[in-house]
Scaffold this motif. Structure first.
Motif, short mmCIF file in Angstrom:
data_model
loop_
_atom_site.label_atom_id
_atom_site.label_comp_id
_atom_site.label_asym_id
_atom_site.label_seq_id
_atom_site.Cartn_x
_atom_site.Cartn_y
_atom_site.Cartn_z
N ASN A 83 -13.48 -13.11 4.97
CA ASN A 83 -13.36 -12.36 6.21
C ASN A 83 -12.40 -13.02 7.20
O ASN A 83 -11.72 -12.35 7.97
N ASN A 84 -12.36 -14.33 7.20
CA ASN A 84 -11.47 -15.05 8.12
C ASN A 84 -10.00 -14.73 7.86
O ASN A 84 -9.25 -14.46 8.79
N ILE A 85 -9.61 -14.74 6.60
CA ILE A 85 -8.21 -14.52 6.28
C ILE A 85 -7.80 -13.07 6.52
O ILE A 85 -6.72 -12.77 6.99
N ILE A 86 -8.70 -12.13 6.24
CA ILE A 86 -8.41 -10.72 6.51
C ILE A 86 -8.27 -10.50 8.01
O ILE A 86 -7.38 -9.80 8.48
N HIS A 87 -9.14 -11.11 8.77
CA HIS A 87 -9.10 -10.95 10.22
C HIS A 87 -7.78 -11.47 10.80
O HIS A 87 -7.17 -10.83 11.65
N LYS A 88 -7.32 -12.62 10.31
CA LYS A 88 -6.09 -13.22 10.83
C LYS A 88 -4.87 -12.35 10.55
O LYS A 88 -3.89 -12.41 11.26
N ASN A 89 -4.92 -11.53 9.48
CA ASN A 89 -3.77 -10.75 9.08
C ASN A 89 -4.05 -9.24 9.10
O ASN A 89 -3.44 -8.48 8.38
N LYS A 90 -4.99 -8.86 9.94
CA LYS A 90 -5.41 -7.46 9.92
C LYS A 90 -4.31 -6.49 10.35
O LYS A 90 -4.35 -5.31 10.03
N LYS A 91 -3.27 -7.01 11.02
CA LYS A 91 -2.16 -6.15 11.44
C LYS A 91 -1.12 -5.98 10.33
O LYS A 91 -0.23 -5.15 10.44
N ASN A 92 -1.23 -6.80 9.28
CA ASN A 92 -0.24 -6.73 8.20
C ASN A 92 -0.78 -5.83 7.09
O ASN A 92 -1.52 -6.25 6.21
N ASN A 93 -0.38 -4.58 7.14
CA ASN A 93 -0.88 -3.57 6.21
C ASN A 93 -0.52 -3.86 4.76
O ASN A 93 -1.34 -3.70 3.87
N LEU A 94 0.73 -4.28 4.54
CA LEU A 94 1.22 -4.54 3.20
C LEU A 94 0.47 -5.70 2.54
O LEU A 94 0.12 -5.64 1.36
N PHE A 95 0.20 -6.71 3.33
CA PHE A 95 -0.56 -7.86 2.83
C PHE A 95 -1.97 -7.43 2.43
O PHE A 95 -2.48 -7.81 1.37
N ASN A 96 -2.60 -6.61 3.26
CA ASN A 96 -3.96 -6.15 2.96
C ASN A 96 -4.02 -5.24 1.73
O ASN A 96 -4.97 -5.29 0.96
N LEU A 97 -2.95 -4.44 1.55
CA LEU A 97 -2.86 -3.63 0.33
C LEU A 97 -2.75 -4.50 -0.90
O LEU A 97 -3.37 -4.25 -1.94
N TRP A 98 -1.94 -5.55 -0.79
CA TRP A 98 -1.77 -6.50 -1.90
C TRP A 98 -3.10 -7.20 -2.22
O TRP A 98 -3.45 -7.36 -3.39
N ILE A 99 -3.82 -7.59 -1.16
CA ILE A 99 -5.15 -8.20 -1.34
C ILE A 99 -6.06 -7.27 -2.15
O ILE A 99 -6.72 -7.69 -3.11
N ASN A 100 -6.08 -5.99 -1.76
CA ASN A 100 -6.97 -5.03 -2.43
C ASN A 100 -6.61 -4.81 -3.89
O ASN A 100 -7.49 -4.60 -4.73
N LYS A 101 -5.31 -4.86 -4.20
CA LYS A 101 -4.85 -4.56 -5.55
C LYS A 101 -4.82 -5.78 -6.48
O LYS A 101 -5.00 -5.65 -7.69
N ASN A 102 -4.53 -6.95 -5.94
CA ASN A 102 -4.19 -8.09 -6.80
C ASN A 102 -5.06 -9.34 -6.63
O ASN A 102 -4.82 -10.34 -7.31
N VAL A 103 -6.04 -9.29 -5.75
CA VAL A 103 -6.88 -10.47 -5.53
C VAL A 103 -8.31 -10.15 -5.96
O VAL A 103 -8.89 -9.14 -5.57
#
Length: 546
Positions: free
Chosen positions: A303-323
């Motif tokens: 949750n900490n890392i998602i919160h820090k980058n919650k404005k970066n949509n592309l990063f969050n999409l990558w998280i959902n697909k590849n992590v």
């Protein structure tokens, strides 16, 4: 990971010295070209359409950072700046000059790598589930036994000239990533009454006669596995046909005499001639176990890392697909690195990307990387706080993708762009699929699907077990593609059914699109293509295609 001891290193050095002498005698015309062909193949060196290809063994798909650095140097210095990862967890370089092969073999030996038994009628690279050692609730790490079998099978005097090539795979999970049923021998690690052992399957394989392996032993205590493999291979060596390469695999022997008779031959041999020297003692098991048992300390919440980058949509999409967070150690996560991009064919990697992986794996992943059966790569010990830094780097070097398990995440062999056996260009169709379907909205609408493309009947891309399998054919010197539907691998491995007559190079992409459109009309009912294609009558597809 396993570190080579003095015996391993001595074996590799001796093989290189032999090859140096053999190559010199070949150039001086003391060795006939047909004899030298056999020699170079034993060193993983193939003649291809353009130059030579060298295939490098990656036992159970595990690479160290140092090894990645050597692969980077080979790709840059001796290839055209590329490498190709295969479905058998190896890597190939396709633009090699024969007079550079000695230098390459020496390069490889400097970091405990080689090309031994990546070709020829011998026991090939032992493959295993790429998630071994990191899955929650796994019985034991497959790589322990893969390494034990590797040591036993390397340069085995009796099994270095088998009737045909021989492939062994090991799985420890119901979601069978190693696809053990399509191998000559498939080993599934299980426990029975708290005792560790194997369920053993024999006689699987693809090619022109695809056959799923048959169960031959429901439970064998692990300490006897080498003895049991020894008996299977001796029976195969003695009974199999040698004068017809299409009938020389163990799957044909098992098919011809039947699994019952084959099983009786093993039981008979087991009673009278078990090799006690091959029994795995506890001391040896623990010694190999230590190489694969990693200790960890830190703990950070996702949750900490998602919160820090919650404005970066592309990063969050990558998280959902590849992590993946289902790691046996909660301090780590798994990062999928797809080799399925718009600018490169499936499984291909550039020298720049290899160098990046050397840096990243050393800094963020305990100095290792894994190769998957689906021609992707994995970081398996990533601290969650480092995800953003990894994402930034791979994005720059075009290792960023959001197509994991989607349409463009397809498996593909090199085809006739390189391989002298291929009928068609698998890469052409791979690029065509990418060009026509590289749209995240469309791909996510279709959802999970497996497309595998083989350039010939040897089935290097495992097209038989794909949801949509594509086989390249040649008719009157023109390229055609045969489609099979309904294949599956993993928990329930099965072969697809051939749709009907093959399709021309011109029409193949239209046919694939039509099949997908038929699915989308009924997606609400079935959700996944795999469920849809196994639920409907194939005649429904035929009526709408032909």
């Amino acid at each position: 990971m396993y570190i080579y001891d003095k015996y391993d290193r001595l074996l590799i050095q001796e093989r290189i010295f032999q090859y140096i002498d053999q190559y010199k005698r070949y150039k001086e015309k003391e060795i006939d070209k047909n004899i030298f062909r056999s020699i170079r193949l034993k060193n993983g060196i193939y003649k291809q359409k353009n130059l030579y290809m060298i295939r490098i063994a990656i036992p159970y798909g595990l690479l160290s950072s140092k090894q990645i650095k050597i692969l980077y140097k080979i790709s840059k210095k001796y290839d055209k700046g590329y490498g190709h990862f295969t479905t058998r967890q190896n890597i190939q370089f396709n633009w090699i000059k024969l007079n550079k092969t000695i230098k390459i073999l020496k390069y490889l030996s400097s970091c405990n790598m080689h090309c031994i038994q990546t070709s020829g009628n011998c026991i090939r690279n032992i493959t295993s589930d790429e998630y071994s050692g990191i899955r929650k609730n796994e019985i034991v790490d497959c790589r322990i036994f893969a390494e034990i079998i590797r040591q036993w099978s390397t340069f085995h005097p009796e099994f270095s000239n088998l009737p045909r090539k021989f492939k062994i795979a090991i799985s420890n999970n119901k979601n069978d990533k190693a696809v053990i049923l399509i191998h000559d021998i498939g080993l599934k690690i299980i426990k029975k009454n708290s005792k560790l052992g194997f369920r053993i399957f024999v006689g699987g394989g693809l090619g022109r006669i695809p056959i799923l392996a048959k169960l031959i032993c429901n439970f064998l205590p692990y300490k006897y596995i080498l003895s049991y493999l020894d008996i299977i291979l001796r029976i195969y060596n003695n009974y199999s046909i040698r004068n017809n390469i299409y009938k020389s695999r163990i799957k044909i022997l098992v098919k011809n005499i039947g699994i019952k008779k084959f099983s009786n031959l093993i039981k008979k041999e087991w009673k009278k001639n078990i090799n006690k020297k091959l029994i795995i003692i506890n001391k040896e098991y623990k010694k190999i176990f230590k190489y694969f048992n990693k200790k960890t300390k830190i703990n950070i919440k996702i949750n900490n890392i998602i919160h820090k980058n919650k404005k970066n949509n592309l990063f969050n999409l990558w998280i959902n697909k590849n992590v993946i967070y289902k790691h046996k150690n909660k301090n780590y996560c798994i990062v999928n690195l797809p080799l399925k991009s718009y600018n490169l064919p499936t499984g291909n990697i550039t020298s720049k990307q290899l160098f990046l992986l050397y840096i990243l794996s050393k800094k963020y992943n305990k100095s290792e990387i894994r190769v998957t059966h689906e021609q992707n790569l994995l970081f398996t010990y990533v601290k969650i706080k480092n995800l953003y830094n990894i994402w930034k780097k791979i994005n720059i070097f075009k290792l960023f993708s959001l197509n994991n398990n989607l349409l463009t995440d397809n498996i593909c062999c090199p085809g006739d762009n390189f391989c002298s056996l291929a009928n068609t260009s698998s890469i052409f169709l791979n690029r065509l699929i990418y060009k026509n379907f590289n749209n995240n909205i469309v791909q996510n609408k279709i959802n999970k699907i497996k497309i595998n493309i083989s350039g010939c009947i040897n089935s290097c891309a495992h097209h038989h077990i794909a949801n949509i399998g594509i086989l390249g054919l040649k008719k009157k010197n023109k390229e055609f593609y045969q489609i099979s539907l309904g294949g599956n691998y993993g928990t329930f491995t099965k072969f697809g059914n051939i749709l009907g007559p093959s399709f021309s190079k011109k029409n193949i992409i239209l046919v694939i699109n039509k099949i997908l459109q038929l699915f989308l009309k009924k997606k609400k009912k079935y959700n996944y293509f795999k469920k849809y294609i196994n639920s409907i009558n194939i005649n429904y597809i035929k009526k709408n295609i032909y």
